[in-house]
Design a protein around this motif. Sequence first.
Motif, PDB file in Angstrom:
ATOM      1  N   ARG A   1       3.999   5.879  -5.488  1.00  0.00           N
ATOM      2  CA  ARG A   1       3.954   5.994  -6.951  1.00  0.00           C
ATOM      3  C   ARG A   1       2.839   6.935  -7.413  1.00  0.00           C
ATOM      4  O   ARG A   1       2.992   7.650  -8.402  1.00  0.00           O
ATOM      5  CB  ARG A   1       3.766   4.618  -7.575  1.00  0.00           C
ATOM      6  N   ALA A   2       1.721   6.939  -6.692  1.00  0.00           N
ATOM      7  CA  ALA A   2       0.574   7.749  -7.095  1.00  0.00           C
ATOM      8  C   ALA A   2       0.724   9.214  -6.710  1.00  0.00           C
ATOM      9  O   ALA A   2       0.268  10.094  -7.446  1.00  0.00           O
ATOM     10  CB  ALA A   2      -0.709   7.195  -6.474  1.00  0.00           C
ATOM     11  N   LEU A   3       1.381   9.502  -5.566  1.00  0.00           N
ATOM     12  CA  LEU A   3       1.353  10.878  -5.069  1.00  0.00           C
ATOM     13  C   LEU A   3       2.614  11.328  -4.342  1.00  0.00           C
ATOM     14  O   LEU A   3       3.061  12.453  -4.536  1.00  0.00           O
ATOM     15  CB  LEU A   3       0.156  11.050  -4.112  1.00  0.00           C
TER      16      LEU A   3
ATOM     17  N   ALA B   1       2.314   1.832  -3.437  1.00  0.00           N
ATOM     18  CA  ALA B   1       1.281   2.345  -4.351  1.00  0.00           C
ATOM     19  C   ALA B   1       1.035   3.835  -4.096  1.00  0.00           C
ATOM     20  O   ALA B   1       0.888   4.618  -5.039  1.00  0.00           O
ATOM     21  CB  ALA B   1      -0.008   1.546  -4.191  1.00  0.00           C
ATOM     22  N   MET B   2       0.994   4.230  -2.833  1.00  0.00           N
ATOM     23  CA  MET B   2       0.786   5.646  -2.493  1.00  0.00           C
ATOM     24  C   MET B   2       1.959   6.494  -2.965  1.00  0.00           C
ATOM     25  O   MET B   2       1.779   7.609  -3.456  1.00  0.00           O
ATOM     26  CB  MET B   2       0.595   5.806  -0.992  1.00  0.00           C
TER      27      MET B   2
ATOM     28  N   GLN C   1       0.834  -1.206   0.000  1.00  0.00           N
ATOM     29  CA  GLN C   1       0.000   0.000   0.000  1.00  0.00           C
ATOM     30  C   GLN C   1       0.869   1.256   0.000  1.00  0.00           C
ATOM     31  O   GLN C   1       0.584   2.221  -0.721  1.00  0.00           O
ATOM     32  CB  GLN C   1      -0.936   0.006   1.215  1.00  0.00           C
TER      33      GLN C   1
END
Length: 80
Positions: free
Chosen positions: A63-65, A60-61, A57
């Motif tokens: 990479r996203a923001l 993913a966070m 998680q």
Amino acid sequence: MKIRVFVSLKDGVLDPQGKAVGHALESLGFKGIGEVRVNRVVELDVPATDKAEAIQQGEAMARALLANEVIEDFSVEVAA
């Protein structure tokens, strides 16, 4: 589960904030300081049931923001 996402500039990317901190430290009398790099640590409480899921998680966070992967690297760890 608490995690930490560490974000830092990639090698070779200029760090103006680090340079400013280095100059300020020298002006305060701290001599002989080499390169200074400023990094970020983001602490999060994620809804995960195990360490692997928490790290997934966090990645993913990041990479996203949380990180600009063009100029920054990141790593994720589960907080103790």
